[in-house]
Design an enzyme around this catalytic site. Structure first.
Site, mmCIF file in Angstrom:
data_model
loop_
_atom_site.group_PDB
_atom_site.id
_atom_site.type_symbol
_atom_site.label_atom_id
_atom_site.label_comp_id
_atom_site.label_asym_id
_atom_site.label_seq_id
_atom_site.Cartn_x
_atom_site.Cartn_y
_atom_site.Cartn_z
ATOM 1 N N ASN A 2 -31.873 -24.132 -7.244
ATOM 2 C CA ASN A 2 -30.975 -23.565 -8.251
ATOM 3 C C ASN A 2 -31.812 -22.598 -9.083
ATOM 4 O O ASN A 2 -32.618 -23.022 -9.904
ATOM 5 C CB ASN A 2 -30.399 -24.703 -9.110
ATOM 6 C CG ASN A 2 -29.606 -24.182 -10.294
ATOM 7 O OD1 ASN A 2 -29.275 -22.996 -10.363
ATOM 8 N ND2 ASN A 2 -29.300 -25.063 -11.236
ATOM 9 N N LYS B 82 -30.855 -20.587 -11.337
ATOM 10 C CA LYS B 82 -30.358 -20.358 -12.708
ATOM 11 C C LYS B 82 -30.372 -18.862 -13.013
ATOM 12 O O LYS B 82 -30.066 -18.064 -12.128
ATOM 13 C CB LYS B 82 -31.172 -21.189 -13.696
ATOM 14 C CG LYS B 82 -31.262 -22.659 -13.267
ATOM 15 C CD LYS B 82 -31.855 -23.570 -14.300
ATOM 16 C CE LYS B 82 -31.861 -24.992 -13.764
ATOM 17 N NZ LYS B 82 -32.364 -25.965 -14.727
ATOM 18 N N HIS C 280 -22.923 -28.330 -13.473
ATOM 19 C CA HIS C 280 -24.330 -28.501 -13.858
ATOM 20 C C HIS C 280 -24.393 -28.795 -15.351
ATOM 21 O O HIS C 280 -23.584 -28.294 -16.129
ATOM 22 C CB HIS C 280 -25.122 -27.225 -13.515
ATOM 23 C CG HIS C 280 -26.593 -27.393 -13.704
ATOM 24 N ND1 HIS C 280 -27.181 -27.301 -14.940
ATOM 25 C CD2 HIS C 280 -27.589 -27.669 -12.829
ATOM 26 C CE1 HIS C 280 -28.492 -27.512 -14.807
ATOM 27 N NE2 HIS C 280 -28.755 -27.749 -13.531
ATOM 28 N N GLU D 90 -26.116 -27.673 -17.647
ATOM 29 C CA GLU D 90 -26.174 -26.485 -18.508
ATOM 30 C C GLU D 90 -24.783 -25.873 -18.670
ATOM 31 O O GLU D 90 -24.460 -25.319 -19.728
ATOM 32 C CB GLU D 90 -27.182 -25.474 -17.934
ATOM 33 C CG GLU D 90 -28.614 -25.965 -18.147
ATOM 34 C CD GLU D 90 -29.604 -25.536 -17.085
ATOM 35 O OE1 GLU D 90 -29.324 -24.600 -16.320
ATOM 36 O OE2 GLU D 90 -30.681 -26.164 -17.008
ATOM 37 N N GLU E 169 -28.562 -35.700 -11.946
ATOM 38 C CA GLU E 169 -29.604 -35.001 -12.690
ATOM 39 C C GLU E 169 -29.641 -35.525 -14.128
ATOM 40 O O GLU E 169 -28.835 -35.090 -14.970
ATOM 41 C CB GLU E 169 -29.321 -33.501 -12.727
ATOM 42 C CG GLU E 169 -29.253 -32.867 -11.362
ATOM 43 C CD GLU E 169 -29.503 -31.365 -11.444
ATOM 44 O OE1 GLU E 169 -30.493 -30.906 -10.856
ATOM 45 O OE2 GLU E 169 -28.734 -30.665 -12.115
ATOM 46 N N GLY F 8 -36.038 -29.405 -16.396
ATOM 47 C CA GLY F 8 -36.872 -28.372 -16.995
ATOM 48 C C GLY F 8 -37.873 -28.889 -18.012
ATOM 49 O O GLY F 8 -38.501 -28.123 -18.735
ATOM 50 N N SER G 9 -36.936 -31.752 -12.608
ATOM 51 C CA SER G 9 -38.385 -31.614 -12.470
ATOM 52 C C SER G 9 -38.915 -32.092 -11.117
ATOM 53 O O SER G 9 -40.011 -32.657 -11.036
ATOM 54 C CB SER G 9 -39.110 -32.323 -13.625
ATOM 55 O OG SER G 9 -38.753 -31.736 -14.864
HETATM 56 P P1 PGA Z 1 -35.652 -28.352 -12.824
HETATM 57 O O1 PGA Z 1 -34.074 -28.081 -12.815
HETATM 58 O O2 PGA Z 1 -36.051 -28.671 -11.418
HETATM 59 O O3 PGA Z 1 -36.264 -27.071 -13.339
HETATM 60 O O4 PGA Z 1 -35.882 -29.508 -13.753
HETATM 61 C C1 PGA Z 1 -33.210 -28.845 -12.010
HETATM 62 C C2 PGA Z 1 -31.788 -28.397 -12.200
HETATM 63 O O5 PGA Z 1 -31.390 -28.076 -13.327
HETATM 64 O O6 PGA Z 1 -30.997 -28.346 -11.217
#
Ligand code: PGA
Length: 253
Positions: free
Chosen positions: A10, A12, A97, A99, A169, A175, A214
């Site tokens: 992803n 983003k 997601h 976000e 998640e 992140g 992560s």
């Molecule tokens: P990350 O993000 O691997 O940077 O923690 C995962 C995600 O938001 O799908």
């Protein structure tokens, strides 16, 4: 039971059009000698058309949208439909997601409608669930995830379960560099599998449940060794071709 592991990057809001083509080309090259794993990349929406072109005819790498709307047309300024994604050659759509839930007010109900529209339009939904840090600390993880998963289940029939991908998640792990331990991930994944089993019976065994938060080359193998961890949704570590490929290879082993 045979669930093919599925690793989806992803991106983003990262990578220009030029970088999208460059990194996808490197990933494509690197996948040539990898088997037994499904891989996807979700670039920025404006890069989807060229991402689909850059991977056209590729069987080992599919393109995912980071979001999609539930209506097929109409007065919805700024949105795009499943049919638009299909027309480009996308395979997957990430839905709900954290976000999107956090910054764009997406609700369980909206996520359910998007999952339904995605299945109706012939794409694979990657539906995201996961608790906030304060919810985990308050002991509410299972309740929150159960509620989010139910909104998905309510929109998916048993004979569609094999197409469904759920990404667990934990929001506190996204992140932040804080990964859930393999045992923490497995505990929630097993609970999701149990909930799927109540709804779908044995078809629950065909749903892929990805872990996200992560995931890195260094921790991927351990997470993926858990019985109900069927892949990963990878943010930061998917931006670089070598790092993404290392995670895909960990899933192939
Ligand atoms: P990350 O993000 O691997 O940077 O923690 C995962 C995600 O938001 O799908």
């Amino acid at each position: 039971m045979s669930r093919t592991p599925f690793i989806c990057g992803n991106w983003k809001l990262n990578h220009s059009l030029a970088a999208t083509t460059e990194v996808l080309t490197a990933i494509r090259r690197g996948l040539a000698d990898v088997d037994g794993v499904e891989a996807g990349i979700a670039p920025v929406t404006t890069c989807l058309a060229s991402a689909c072109d850059a991977t056209s005819g590729e069987t080992k790498l599919g393109i995912a949208a980071q979001n999609v709307f539930w209506a097929d047309k109409g007065a919805y300024t700024g949105e795009w439909s499943v049919a638009h994604l299909k027309e480009l050659g996308c395979t997957y759509a990430i839905i709900g997601h954290s976000e999107r839930r956090q910054y764009f007010n997406e609700t369980d109900e909206g996520v359910g409608k998007k999952v339904r529209a995605t299945l109706d339009g012939g794409l694979v939904p990657i539906a995201c669930v996961g608790e906030l840090l304060e919810e985990r600390e308050a002991g509410k993880t299972m309740d929150v995830v159960h509620r989010q998963v139910q909104a998905i289940i309510d929109n998916v029939k048993a004979d569609e379960a094999a197409t469904l991908v759920i990404a667990y998640e934990p929001v506190w792990a996204i992140g932040t560099g804080k990964t859930a331990t393999a045992a923490q991930a497995q505990e929630v994944h097993a609970a999701i599998r149990g909930q799927l089993r109540e709804a779908y019976g044995d078809e629950a065994d065909n749903v892929r449940i990805q872990y996200g938060g992560s995931v890195k080359p260094a921790n991927a193998a351990e997470l993926l060794s858990e019985a109900d961890v069927d892949g990963a949704l990878v943010g930061g570590a998917s931006l670089d071709a070598d790092s993404f490929l290392a995670i895909v290879k960990a899933a192939a082993n």
